[in-house]
Design a protein around this motif. Structure first.
Motif, PDB file in Angstrom:
ATOM      1  N   ALA A  75       2.154 -20.536   6.936  1.00 45.72           N
ATOM      2  CA  ALA A  75       3.488 -20.121   7.369  1.00 45.72           C
ATOM      3  C   ALA A  75       4.448 -20.231   6.193  1.00 45.72           C
ATOM      4  O   ALA A  75       4.411 -21.193   5.431  1.00 45.72           O
ATOM      5  N   GLY A  76       5.296 -19.213   6.050  1.00 41.04           N
ATOM      6  CA  GLY A  76       6.213 -19.154   4.932  1.00 41.04           C
ATOM      7  C   GLY A  76       5.675 -18.392   3.739  1.00 41.04           C
ATOM      8  O   GLY A  76       6.422 -18.100   2.801  1.00 41.04           O
ATOM      9  N   GLY A  77       4.399 -18.076   3.770  1.00 38.78           N
ATOM     10  CA  GLY A  77       3.770 -17.364   2.671  1.00 38.78           C
ATOM     11  C   GLY A  77       3.977 -15.873   2.737  1.00 38.78           C
ATOM     12  O   GLY A  77       4.683 -15.358   3.616  1.00 38.78           O
ATOM     13  N   SER A  78       3.340 -15.160   1.811  1.00 39.69           N
ATOM     14  CA  SER A  78       3.512 -13.715   1.696  1.00 39.69           C
ATOM     15  C   SER A  78       2.170 -13.016   1.550  1.00 39.69           C
ATOM     16  O   SER A  78       1.197 -13.595   1.051  1.00 39.69           O
ATOM     17  N   LEU A  79       2.144 -11.777   1.973  1.00 41.62           N
ATOM     18  CA  LEU A  79       1.009 -10.887   1.767  1.00 41.62           C
ATOM     19  C   LEU A  79       1.556  -9.487   1.513  1.00 41.62           C
ATOM     20  O   LEU A  79       2.669  -9.163   1.941  1.00 41.62           O
ATOM     21  N   ARG A  80       0.750  -8.671   0.859  1.00 39.63           N
ATOM     22  CA  ARG A  80       1.098  -7.270   0.676  1.00 39.63           C
ATOM     23  C   ARG A  80      -0.057  -6.426   1.211  1.00 39.63           C
ATOM     24  O   ARG A  80      -1.166  -6.479   0.684  1.00 39.63           O
ATOM     25  N   LEU A  81       0.223  -5.655   2.228  1.00 43.86           N
ATOM     26  CA  LEU A  81      -0.765  -4.750   2.798  1.00 43.86           C
ATOM     27  C   LEU A  81      -0.653  -3.385   2.134  1.00 43.86           C
ATOM     28  O   LEU A  81       0.453  -2.935   1.831  1.00 43.86           O
ATOM     29  N   THR A  82      -1.803  -2.767   1.927  1.00 46.69           N
ATOM     30  CA  THR A  82      -1.842  -1.434   1.334  1.00 46.69           C
ATOM     31  C   THR A  82      -2.599  -0.490   2.253  1.00 46.69           C
ATOM     32  O   THR A  82      -3.641  -0.857   2.801  1.00 46.69           O
ATOM     33  N   CYS A  83      -2.090   0.691   2.414  1.00 44.17           N
ATOM     34  CA  CYS A  83      -2.759   1.740   3.168  1.00 44.17           C
ATOM     35  C   CYS A  83      -3.013   2.907   2.215  1.00 44.17           C
ATOM     36  O   CYS A  83      -2.080   3.453   1.643  1.00 44.17           O
ATOM     37  N   THR A  84      -4.290   3.250   2.077  1.00 46.97           N
ATOM     38  CA  THR A  84      -4.666   4.349   1.189  1.00 46.97           C
ATOM     39  C   THR A  84      -5.173   5.515   2.021  1.00 46.97           C
ATOM     40  O   THR A  84      -6.065   5.346   2.856  1.00 46.97           O
ATOM     41  N   ALA A  85      -4.605   6.679   1.776  1.00 45.48           N
ATOM     42  CA  ALA A  85      -5.014   7.877   2.500  1.00 45.48           C
ATOM     43  C   ALA A  85      -5.947   8.709   1.638  1.00 45.48           C
ATOM     44  O   ALA A  85      -5.760   8.833   0.428  1.00 45.48           O
ATOM     45  N   SER A  86      -6.945   9.275   2.285  1.00 44.95           N
ATOM     46  CA  SER A  86      -7.877  10.151   1.572  1.00 44.95           C
ATOM     47  C   SER A  86      -8.242  11.317   2.478  1.00 44.95           C
ATOM     48  O   SER A  86      -7.901  11.340   3.657  1.00 44.95           O
ATOM     49  N   GLY A  87      -8.916  12.274   1.899  1.00 39.14           N
ATOM     50  CA  GLY A  87      -9.268  13.462   2.668  1.00 39.14           C
ATOM     51  C   GLY A  87      -8.185  14.515   2.529  1.00 39.14           C
ATOM     52  O   GLY A  87      -7.578  14.669   1.478  1.00 39.14           O
ATOM     53  N   ARG A  88      -7.909  15.221   3.618  1.00 36.56           N
ATOM     54  CA  ARG A  88      -6.895  16.284   3.583  1.00 36.56           C
ATOM     55  C   ARG A  88      -5.515  15.648   3.757  1.00 36.56           C
ATOM     56  O   ARG A  88      -4.896  15.706   4.800  1.00 36.56           O
ATOM     57  N   THR A  89      -5.060  15.055   2.660  1.00 36.88           N
ATOM     58  CA  THR A  89      -3.811  14.310   2.720  1.00 36.88           C
ATOM     59  C   THR A  89      -2.630  15.173   2.302  1.00 36.88           C
ATOM     60  O   THR A  89      -2.777  16.156   1.593  1.00 36.88           O
ATOM     61  N   SER A  90      -1.504  14.769   2.764  1.00 33.43           N
ATOM     62  CA  SER A  90      -0.257  15.410   2.367  1.00 33.43           C
ATOM     63  C   SER A  90       0.827  14.352   2.440  1.00 33.43           C
ATOM     64  O   SER A  90       0.793  13.468   3.295  1.00 33.43           O
ATOM     65  N   SER A  91       1.752  14.409   1.534  1.00 33.89           N
ATOM     66  CA  SER A  91       2.838  13.428   1.552  1.00 33.89           C
ATOM     67  C   SER A  91       3.924  13.834   2.537  1.00 33.89           C
ATOM     68  O   SER A  91       4.870  13.088   2.733  1.00 33.89           O
ATOM     69  N   ASN A  92       3.797  14.987   3.160  1.00 30.10           N
ATOM     70  CA  ASN A  92       4.857  15.470   4.030  1.00 30.10           C
ATOM     71  C   ASN A  92       4.744  14.947   5.459  1.00 30.10           C
ATOM     72  O   ASN A  92       4.919  15.689   6.423  1.00 30.10           O
ATOM     73  N   TYR A  93       4.411  13.666   5.574  1.00 30.53           N
ATOM     74  CA  TYR A  93       4.328  13.039   6.876  1.00 30.53           C
ATOM     75  C   TYR A  93       4.908  11.634   6.789  1.00 30.53           C
ATOM     76  O   TYR A  93       4.772  10.949   5.773  1.00 30.53           O
ATOM     77  N   ALA A  94       5.513  11.222   7.864  1.00 28.76           N
ATOM     78  CA  ALA A  94       5.954   9.834   7.948  1.00 28.76           C
ATOM     79  C   ALA A  94       4.729   8.944   8.136  1.00 28.76           C
ATOM     80  O   ALA A  94       3.673   9.395   8.585  1.00 28.76           O
ATOM     81  N   MET A  95       4.892   7.676   7.784  1.00 26.45           N
ATOM     82  CA  MET A  95       3.816   6.707   7.920  1.00 26.45           C
ATOM     83  C   MET A  95       4.336   5.475   8.643  1.00 26.45           C
ATOM     84  O   MET A  95       5.540   5.194   8.624  1.00 26.45           O
ATOM     85  N   GLY A  96       3.438   4.737   9.232  1.00 26.25           N
ATOM     86  CA  GLY A  96       3.861   3.551   9.952  1.00 26.25           C
ATOM     87  C   GLY A  96       2.824   2.450   9.922  1.00 26.25           C
ATOM     88  O   GLY A  96       1.665   2.679   9.588  1.00 26.25           O
ATOM     89  N   TRP A  97       3.294   1.269  10.263  1.00 24.29           N
ATOM     90  CA  TRP A  97       2.414   0.104  10.438  1.00 24.29           C
ATOM     91  C   TRP A  97       2.612  -0.430  11.857  1.00 24.29           C
ATOM     92  O   TRP A  97       3.746  -0.537  12.339  1.00 24.29           O
ATOM     93  N   PHE A  98       1.500  -0.750  12.481  1.00 26.54           N
ATOM     94  CA  PHE A  98       1.509  -1.365  13.798  1.00 26.54           C
ATOM     95  C   PHE A  98       0.649  -2.623  13.724  1.00 26.54           C
ATOM     96  O   PHE A  98      -0.076  -2.832  12.751  1.00 26.54           O
ATOM     97  N   ARG A  99       0.725  -3.451  14.742  1.00 27.07           N
ATOM     98  CA  ARG A  99      -0.134  -4.628  14.775  1.00 27.07           C
ATOM     99  C   ARG A  99      -0.548  -4.926  16.205  1.00 27.07           C
ATOM    100  O   ARG A  99       0.126  -4.524  17.166  1.00 27.07           O
ATOM    101  N   GLN A 100      -1.675  -5.613  16.312  1.00 27.12           N
ATOM    102  CA  GLN A 100      -2.181  -5.974  17.623  1.00 27.12           C
ATOM    103  C   GLN A 100      -2.741  -7.381  17.574  1.00 27.12           C
ATOM    104  O   GLN A 100      -3.681  -7.663  16.820  1.00 27.12           O
ATOM    105  N   ALA A 101      -2.125  -8.259  18.351  1.00 29.33           N
ATOM    106  CA  ALA A 101      -2.589  -9.637  18.463  1.00 29.33           C
ATOM    107  C   ALA A 101      -3.603  -9.726  19.606  1.00 29.33           C
ATOM    108  O   ALA A 101      -3.600  -8.880  20.514  1.00 29.33           O
TER     109      ALA A 101
END
Length: 123
Positions: free
Chosen positions: A13-39
């Motif tokens: 607790a109190g620490g940090s992490l950096r998550l990375t999402c890498t897209a591949s395939g038929r990618t395009s930058s013309n889309y919004a992106m998001g992060w979700f989580r599930q406990a």
């Protein structure tokens, strides 16, 4: 389109992490992106979103001021910086690509999902 989330782990607790999402395939930058989580035992919930341009971001209230979403469209990557982590942030974190250009906060606005990365915060 394939999305690969990485960067999760075990942190105090109190620490940090950096998550990375890498897209591949038929990618395009013309889309919004998001992060979700599930406990465990809970529904998947919205965490953060960023518009295609990167100029608009949204956060769920519980992470405002602690998490930061960003993107590098040239690299087809989206990041989620997690600071001052709390026990209740423990979950599997998923990145997703939206159906459109605007940052969205609901699951049905997203068309593609990554496999998730586990974040565990010890108290």
């Amino acid at each position: 389109v394939q999305l690969q989330a990485s960067g999760g782990g075990l942190v105090q607790a109190g620490g940090s992490l950096r998550l990375t999402c890498t897209a591949s395939g038929r990618t395009s930058s013309n889309y919004a992106m998001g992060w979700f989580r599930q406990a465990p035992g809970k529904e998947r919930e919205f965490v953060a979103a960023i518009s295609w341009s990167g100029r608009t971001t949204y956060y769920t209230d519980s992470v405002k001021g602690r998490f930061t979403i960003s993107r590098d469209s040239a690299k087809n990557m989206v990041y989620l910086q997690l600071n001052n982590l709390k026990y209740e942030d423990t979950a599997v974190y998923y990145c997703a690509r939206a159906k459109g250009v605007g940052a969205a906060t609901v699951l049905h606005e997203y068309a593609y999902w990554g496999q998730g990365t586990q974040v565990t915060v010890s108290s």
